[in-house]
Design a protein around this motif. Sequence first.
Motif, PDB file in Angstrom:
ATOM      1  N   CYS C  46       3.545 -27.115   6.600  1.00  0.00           N
ATOM      2  CA  CYS C  46       4.664 -26.423   5.950  1.00  0.00           C
ATOM      3  C   CYS C  46       5.614 -27.471   5.407  1.00  0.00           C
ATOM      4  CB  CYS C  46       5.432 -25.576   6.969  1.00  0.00           C
ATOM      5  SG  CYS C  46       4.413 -24.344   7.748  1.00  0.00           S
ATOM      6  N   ILE C  47       5.967 -27.323   4.164  1.00  0.00           N
ATOM      7  CA  ILE C  47       6.939 -28.283   3.637  1.00  0.00           C
ATOM      8  C   ILE C  47       8.097 -27.551   3.000  1.00  0.00           C
ATOM      9  CG2 ILE C  47       5.181 -30.025   3.233  1.00  0.00           C
ATOM     10  CD1 ILE C  47       5.352 -29.436   0.300  1.00  0.00           C
ATOM     11  N   ASN C  48       9.170 -28.294   2.835  1.00  0.00           N
ATOM     12  CA  ASN C  48      10.368 -27.731   2.229  1.00  0.00           C
ATOM     13  C   ASN C  48      10.116 -27.531   0.747  1.00  0.00           C
ATOM     14  OD1 ASN C  48      13.027 -27.385   1.134  1.00  0.00           O
ATOM     15  ND2 ASN C  48      13.793 -28.171   3.085  1.00  0.00           N
ATOM     16  N   LYS C  49      10.776 -26.470   0.220  1.00  0.00           N
ATOM     17  CA  LYS C  49      10.596 -26.171  -1.200  1.00  0.00           C
ATOM     18  C   LYS C  49      10.988 -27.333  -2.100  1.00  0.00           C
ATOM     19  CE  LYS C  49      11.053 -21.460  -2.758  1.00  0.00           C
ATOM     20  NZ  LYS C  49      11.966 -20.352  -2.947  1.00  0.00           N
ATOM     21  N   ASN C  50      11.883 -28.198  -1.615  1.00  0.00           N
ATOM     22  CA  ASN C  50      12.333 -29.278  -2.482  1.00  0.00           C
ATOM     23  C   ASN C  50      11.326 -30.426  -2.539  1.00  0.00           C
ATOM     24  OD1 ASN C  50      12.595 -30.692  -0.108  1.00  0.00           O
ATOM     25  ND2 ASN C  50      14.819 -30.486  -0.003  1.00  0.00           N
ATOM     26  N   SER C  64       9.027 -37.785  -1.676  1.00  0.00           N
ATOM     27  CA  SER C  64       9.653 -36.643  -2.318  1.00  0.00           C
ATOM     28  C   SER C  64       8.746 -36.336  -3.493  1.00  0.00           C
ATOM     29  CB  SER C  64      11.060 -37.015  -2.782  1.00  0.00           C
ATOM     30  OG  SER C  64      11.617 -35.953  -3.479  1.00  0.00           O
ATOM     31  N   GLN C  95       4.966 -18.259   0.965  1.00  0.00           N
ATOM     32  CA  GLN C  95       6.356 -18.326   1.403  1.00  0.00           C
ATOM     33  C   GLN C  95       6.440 -17.784   2.817  1.00  0.00           C
ATOM     34  OE1 GLN C  95       9.371 -18.712  -0.897  1.00  0.00           O
ATOM     35  NE2 GLN C  95      10.320 -19.004   1.084  1.00  0.00           N
ATOM     36  N   ASP C 101      13.693 -20.590   8.517  1.00  0.00           N
ATOM     37  CA  ASP C 101      13.878 -21.415   7.326  1.00  0.00           C
ATOM     38  C   ASP C 101      13.184 -20.794   6.141  1.00  0.00           C
ATOM     39  OD1 ASP C 101      14.181 -24.991   7.589  1.00  0.00           O
ATOM     40  OD2 ASP C 101      14.887 -23.584   6.065  1.00  0.00           O
ATOM     41  N   ASN C 103      13.274 -21.808   3.322  1.00  0.00           N
ATOM     42  CA  ASN C 103      12.956 -22.829   2.328  1.00  0.00           C
ATOM     43  C   ASN C 103      11.613 -23.464   2.593  1.00  0.00           C
ATOM     44  OD1 ASN C 103      15.073 -22.778   0.596  1.00  0.00           O
ATOM     45  ND2 ASN C 103      16.359 -24.114   1.855  1.00  0.00           N
ATOM     46  N   MET C 104      10.960 -23.011   3.657  1.00  0.00           N
ATOM     47  CA  MET C 104       9.688 -23.621   3.999  1.00  0.00           C
ATOM     48  C   MET C 104       8.547 -22.866   3.350  1.00  0.00           C
ATOM     49  SD  MET C 104      10.552 -26.131   5.712  1.00  0.00           S
ATOM     50  CE  MET C 104       9.391 -26.877   6.822  1.00  0.00           C
TER      51      MET C 104
END
Lengths: 232, 221, 185
Positions: C46-50, C64, C95, C101, C103-104
Amino acid sequence: MKKFGVAAFGESGQYDLASNKLGSQNNELNEQLSIFQVKLVEFARQHNKELRDVPRFRAKFMRMCSAIGIDPLSIFDKNSHLFHIDDFYYQICVKIIEICRNTKDVNGGVISLEELHVNYFKNMNIEMEDIEKAIIMLGPLDGGFELFTIRQKKFLRSVPNELTDDQTKILEICSIMGYASITLLRANLNWKRVRSQSVLDGMVASGLIWVDSQSLEGEVLYWDPSWIINLS
Amino acid sequence: MGQQGSRIKVTESDKAMLQLKMAKDELHRYSRRTENLIGVERAELRTLCIKLKGKQLKQDNRARLLLKRIHYQERLLEQCSDQIINLETMVQSIEFKLIEKKFIDGLQKGNQLLKKLNVELNLEKVESIMDTAAEQIEIQREIDDALSNAVVGSTINDEVDRELEQLDREVNGTKETAPGVQDRLDQLPSTKELGELKASEPEKENGESQKETPKEEPLLA
Amino acid sequence: MTLETPQIYKFPPLYTPQTNKLIRKQQLQTWESIILQTCAQLSKWCINKNGKIYDQSTGELLISIFENPEIQRACSLEFQQEIWAYMLQNETALQLKESEDSNMIAIFWESLDSWSSTILEWCETSGKLNQVITIYEICESDENTNCKFYGMPSSFCLLVLHRLVDRNRATLLKDQGKIVGVKIV
């Protein structure tokens, strides 16, 4: 990291079974595949004469190769002249056509020979000359395959539309640093903005160049996708 | 495979196991946290060491406190590890007991089945069945005999043969040989032309054995 | 550890959404494979949307994805959204609806089915069939450090286990309303 509980008492090999089993199955399959490939080459060598003389036999053999996923090109050996030397080149032609079709969406139908060679044929010990010979054989196909040169670099065009002079000039500029811009075009070719913009837009629409709007100089840069193989 | 639609049952023992395992997980989490903490504090200790040296270090209260804390936590960690082993052992014993129970259940079911089958198959019944079978076979044989006698004109060849031989004996007065054998004896070739019998050695020369071959006869076989 | 990225990752126009439709499609595909490749290499489920991935223990920034300081290019937020939308549509990403979170995003560098088969096989070879196991045990037990799924976040693991339930091979166990365990048969 320290392990707690029973696992603290050294490697509990039994639980590695899951990954080991998959790993060993994978290895087995790979082994079997390579053994099969060796046998296939042996077979081809033994029956070289029949394969060469009986086209139906050859066709069936080719079909079998492709059905099991072995690229017949990979068992070809230039030096031992398996089958017929022409077949060797026909196979290259087929591969080239395939590659051109697959990359058309990235480079608009223009691919550098270097890219063809490095990305696809180098592993099979096929040299540039072979590729060039094969492309010549593609000539009579009338499918719009044409070799052209830009600053000593050879390109293959696989779309029917020929490059205009203006477009060729822009690709020439791109071959220096990978991109062209209105400023560069004015500096090197003395083109007015309107002319540059229209040719550039046309090339973008044909998919020959990519747009880059984040240059530090603030103006839009237009990159040639054949530059990608030069990137480290 | 027939598994479609069959819900997997969750038994009470499963729920108990879950609680056990969750307890073990908590302990595991705690041990990890403690281990990390120990790591951090040891690092702190090292930086302190670098700042102070020798006697200063031994007298520095903070350093002493830090070290004592580390030791205390390490002891806790060991206890934790032991507890985890305890829980794991319990889990394994429970699993084994469950399997034993299944084994006993299976044995019991087998016993019941065996009993039921034995009831059906009791000795008297078997004997009476076998007697009836033997009777029937007798009756069948008698019927067979009766049938074969009842057909006119087909006389049994053996009887006929015997009668004829008896007749022959009475009329011709031959020796008491078994019926039929005398005929066969007459069929054998005469022994007049045979030369002397030599013991046949396997290493004999071809030449000599060749002389004998035409005279040799099935008798040697 | 050095992260492998394809050559095109250093191609500046990759970070500008292309106007040519066909090239745009190829571009999105390229970004999808870059993301999948990176996550597979780092074993991040799982990674952050950013697109920023951090090392779990040291906290340092590993990469990044949408930014490449070497060539001083970055994908605009809008473009990032587009890339995620493409992956969500292709079902190579999902999603996560967990409240912790939003955003993950879960990344399927291997499909859910493939993950569920991996866990099933592990169960079979380590004799854990027909037993109650906790999710923590699957992902964090010291006995499984060599398994592919070691370190998998529980939210991701839940997705995988749900897939097993759909295949009628598992049932989930709750404790105080939260799913904590599973029984695989």
